[in-house]
Design a protein around this motif. Structure first.
Motif, mmCIF file in Angstrom:
data_model
loop_
_atom_site.group_PDB
_atom_site.id
_atom_site.type_symbol
_atom_site.label_atom_id
_atom_site.label_comp_id
_atom_site.label_asym_id
_atom_site.label_seq_id
_atom_site.Cartn_x
_atom_site.Cartn_y
_atom_site.Cartn_z
ATOM 1 N N VAL A 88 0.826 -1.219 0.000
ATOM 2 C CA VAL A 88 0.000 0.000 0.000
ATOM 3 C C VAL A 88 0.859 1.269 0.000
ATOM 4 N N PRO A 89 1.925 1.358 0.819
ATOM 5 C CA PRO A 89 2.811 2.527 0.713
ATOM 6 C C PRO A 89 3.375 2.735 -0.696
ATOM 7 N N LEU A 90 3.692 1.643 -1.392
ATOM 8 C CA LEU A 90 4.193 1.773 -2.766
ATOM 9 C C LEU A 90 3.120 2.332 -3.692
ATOM 10 N N PHE A 91 1.886 1.919 -3.510
ATOM 11 C CA PHE A 91 0.804 2.478 -4.327
ATOM 12 C C PHE A 91 0.623 3.969 -4.051
ATOM 13 N N PHE A 92 0.740 4.379 -2.794
ATOM 14 C CA PHE A 92 0.664 5.807 -2.486
ATOM 15 C C PHE A 92 1.833 6.563 -3.120
ATOM 16 N N SER A 140 1.214 6.898 -6.807
ATOM 17 C CA SER A 140 0.120 7.847 -7.036
ATOM 18 C C SER A 140 0.597 9.282 -6.887
ATOM 19 N N GLY A 141 1.435 9.537 -5.874
ATOM 20 C CA GLY A 141 1.978 10.880 -5.676
ATOM 21 C C GLY A 141 2.859 11.305 -6.826
ATOM 22 N N TYR A 142 3.696 10.399 -7.290
ATOM 23 C CA TYR A 142 4.577 10.702 -8.429
ATOM 24 C C TYR A 142 3.749 11.012 -9.679
ATOM 25 N N LEU A 143 2.774 10.156 -9.963
ATOM 26 C CA LEU A 143 1.980 10.317 -11.185
ATOM 27 C C LEU A 143 1.107 11.562 -11.142
ATOM 28 N N TYR A 144 0.656 11.941 -9.936
ATOM 29 C CA TYR A 144 -0.159 13.160 -9.852
ATOM 30 C C TYR A 144 0.656 14.374 -10.284
ATOM 31 N N PHE A 145 1.925 14.408 -9.918
ATOM 32 C CA PHE A 145 2.766 15.567 -10.213
ATOM 33 C C PHE A 145 3.764 15.291 -11.340
ATOM 34 N N LYS A 146 3.390 14.411 -12.268
ATOM 35 C CA LYS A 146 4.313 14.037 -13.339
ATOM 36 C C LYS A 146 4.684 15.209 -14.239
ATOM 37 N N GLU A 147 3.841 16.250 -14.267
ATOM 38 C CA GLU A 147 4.172 17.436 -15.074
ATOM 39 C C GLU A 147 5.123 18.380 -14.353
ATOM 40 N N SER A 148 5.410 18.104 -13.061
ATOM 41 C CA SER A 148 6.298 18.935 -12.219
ATOM 42 C C SER A 148 5.753 20.336 -11.999
ATOM 43 N N SER A 149 4.458 20.509 -12.186
ATOM 44 C CA SER A 149 3.834 21.814 -11.947
ATOM 45 C C SER A 149 2.381 21.582 -11.563
ATOM 46 N N SER A 203 0.502 7.875 7.305
ATOM 47 C CA SER A 203 1.276 7.053 6.374
ATOM 48 C C SER A 203 0.904 7.361 4.929
ATOM 49 N N ALA A 204 -0.395 7.605 4.671
ATOM 50 C CA ALA A 204 -0.832 7.958 3.317
ATOM 51 C C ALA A 204 -0.224 9.288 2.881
ATOM 52 N N VAL A 205 -0.265 10.276 3.787
ATOM 53 C CA VAL A 205 0.321 11.591 3.489
ATOM 54 C C VAL A 205 1.815 11.460 3.212
ATOM 55 N N LEU A 206 2.506 10.672 4.040
ATOM 56 C CA LEU A 206 3.959 10.530 3.898
ATOM 57 C C LEU A 206 4.330 9.913 2.552
ATOM 58 N N TYR A 207 3.753 8.773 2.223
ATOM 59 C CA TYR A 207 4.189 8.069 1.009
ATOM 60 C C TYR A 207 3.702 8.752 -0.267
ATOM 61 N N PHE A 208 2.507 9.332 -0.245
ATOM 62 C CA PHE A 208 2.047 10.109 -1.392
ATOM 63 C C PHE A 208 2.967 11.306 -1.606
ATOM 64 N N SER A 209 3.334 11.973 -0.511
ATOM 65 C CA SER A 209 4.214 13.143 -0.591
ATOM 66 C C SER A 209 5.632 12.763 -1.001
ATOM 67 N N LEU A 210 6.094 11.578 -0.585
ATOM 68 C CA LEU A 210 7.412 11.108 -1.023
ATOM 69 C C LEU A 210 7.436 10.911 -2.536
ATOM 70 N N GLY A 211 6.361 10.343 -3.071
ATOM 71 C CA GLY A 211 6.268 10.179 -4.520
ATOM 72 C C GLY A 211 6.223 11.523 -5.222
ATOM 73 N N ALA A 212 5.472 12.465 -4.635
ATOM 74 C CA ALA A 212 5.400 13.809 -5.209
ATOM 75 C C ALA A 212 6.769 14.487 -5.177
ATOM 76 N N ALA A 213 7.443 14.384 -4.034
ATOM 77 C CA ALA A 213 8.751 15.026 -3.879
ATOM 78 C C ALA A 213 9.799 14.407 -4.797
ATOM 79 N N TYR A 214 9.693 13.114 -5.048
ATOM 80 C CA TYR A 214 10.647 12.457 -5.944
ATOM 81 C C TYR A 214 10.627 13.132 -7.310
ATOM 82 N N LYS A 215 9.431 13.505 -7.757
ATOM 83 C CA LYS A 215 9.288 14.177 -9.049
ATOM 84 C C LYS A 215 9.600 15.672 -8.940
ATOM 85 N N LEU A 216 9.011 16.333 -7.952
ATOM 86 C CA LEU A 216 9.123 17.794 -7.851
ATOM 87 C C LEU A 216 10.528 18.256 -7.454
#
Length: 357
Positions: A60-64, A67-76, A200-213
């Motif tokens: 589940v953390p991997l799915f979050f 999801s975070g990475y894909l949401y911010f795939k445009e980096s904006s 945990s959802a906030v953390l892993y979703f945000s980690l995916g977002a931060a990886y991209k951003l």
């Protein structure tokens, strides 16, 4: 989006869903006709803990994260883009979330009605006795933190995170990702209040977002020092059970999950980079299309199949409990995939709606 990283995510989806199914098959008892039956011996509990309460916890953390990475795939994230993404997620998240919860309500009503006719006894409140408030709570939190289709808590939290995307975006951008130390510390220390979305959802979703951003690059197939260090995951995973009853146990478990996420992403990235694993990787990528359907439909299907297996086989040995432990998820996934491919042929439009496509 980077093509190799996209393949990395696609390779992970179906195996992670298999792990989610295994999370929900492991239990110390099975309830049949209102009576609890003790389950398993030493081998059953060792395997169940290592797989369902160990390795599977990273799913589940991997799915979050993805999801975070894909949401911010445009980096904006402009106002226009946010509106577009919100509209898309009504179709891909909200509508399937509502429909699958309705399905479980209907399924449970039918199951309880038929069961009552043949003399089954049920614990808890029956669907036929639900008030309007009970039905509304079934779509959010029935008092246990889960909707009636309990595995969809992930979808519920993901919907909320999608609405909170501007807050996450500007928090990460303005602090260059340092804001993640706050939910990270709360998560590792086990201080996670009962809020939606969960810490945990906030953390892993945000980690995916931060990886991209933030332009991080530690998903490299174990080339860099950070990704190589994640090979300590199996050792830490086993250690979590050795120190489970100590004050250090919860910290170690969450640390293992965090490191396991890094390990799994790099393992998949390495597989995506290999030419010799073509047939296997293509099979996994092909199955990824059915991942959401298997995830959404596996309960209460698996619970029903498990009860049938225990009634038919009446296991009395540890080996038989282990056999059912593996057979239950295999049958559940096989049935879900069969229904998926049947709907794909006969009702493709309906399948797209319930699958969020």
């Amino acid at each position: 989006m980077d093509a190799r990283l996209s393949k990395t995510f696609n390779l992970l989806r179906f195996p992670l869903i298999v792990l989610v199914v295994f999370i929900h098959t492991f239990d110390g008892a099975v309830t049949i006709n209102g009576m609890q039956i003790e389950v398993g011996g030493i081998c059953y509990h060792v395997l169940g803990n290592l797989i369902s309460r160990g390795l599977a916890r990273i799913a589940v953390p991997l799915f979050f994260f993805m999801s975070g990475y894909l949401y911010f795939k445009e980096s904006s994230l402009s106002v226009t883009l946010y509106r577009k993404k919100t509209k898309a997620r009504v179709k891909s998240l909200l509508i399937p979330y509502l429909l699958w919860n309705v399905w479980v309500l209907v399924f449970m009503f039918g199951y309880q009605w038929i069961g009552a006719k043949v003399g089954f006894e049920f614990s808890g409140k029956l669907i036929r006795d639900f008030t309007a408030a009970d039905f509304l709570r079934s779509f959010w939190d029935r008092g246990s933190g889960y909707p009636i289709c309990f595995q969809l808590w992930f979808l519920r939290d993901l919907i909320l995170l999608s609405f909170l995307a501007p807050v996450i975006y500007y928090s990460i951008r303005s602090t260059k990702g340092l804001i993640l130390f706050l939910p990270g510390a709360m998560y590792l220390c086990g201080w996670m209040p009962s809020v939606f979305p969960s810490i945990s959802a906030v953390l892993y979703f945000s980690l995916g977002a931060a990886y991209k951003l933030c332009g991080w690059n530690w998903i490299d197939g174990f080339v860099g020092f950070g990704s190589r260090m994640s090979w300590c995951y199996p050792i830490i995973l086993v250690s979590t059970f050795l120190f489970e009853e100590t004050g250090f146990g919860l910290f170690l478990m969450h640390a293992a999950i965090l490191i396991g996420v890094v390990w799994a992403l790099n393992l998949s990235y390495r597989a995506a980079s290999c030419n010799y694993s073509g047939h296997f990787t293509e099979a996994l990528i092909g199955l990824s299309a059915a991942s959401f359907f298997v995830y959404a439909s596996h309960e209460p299907l698996q619970g029903l199949l498990k009860k049938i297996l225990y009634l038919l086989l009446q296991p009395s040995s540890d080996a038989m409990h282990v056999f059912i432990y593996f057979l239950g998820p295999v049958l559940t996934i096989a049935v879900a995939l069969s229904v998926f491919y049947l709907l794909e042929k006969l009702l493709p439009g309906f399948l797209r709606i319930v699958n969020g496509r």
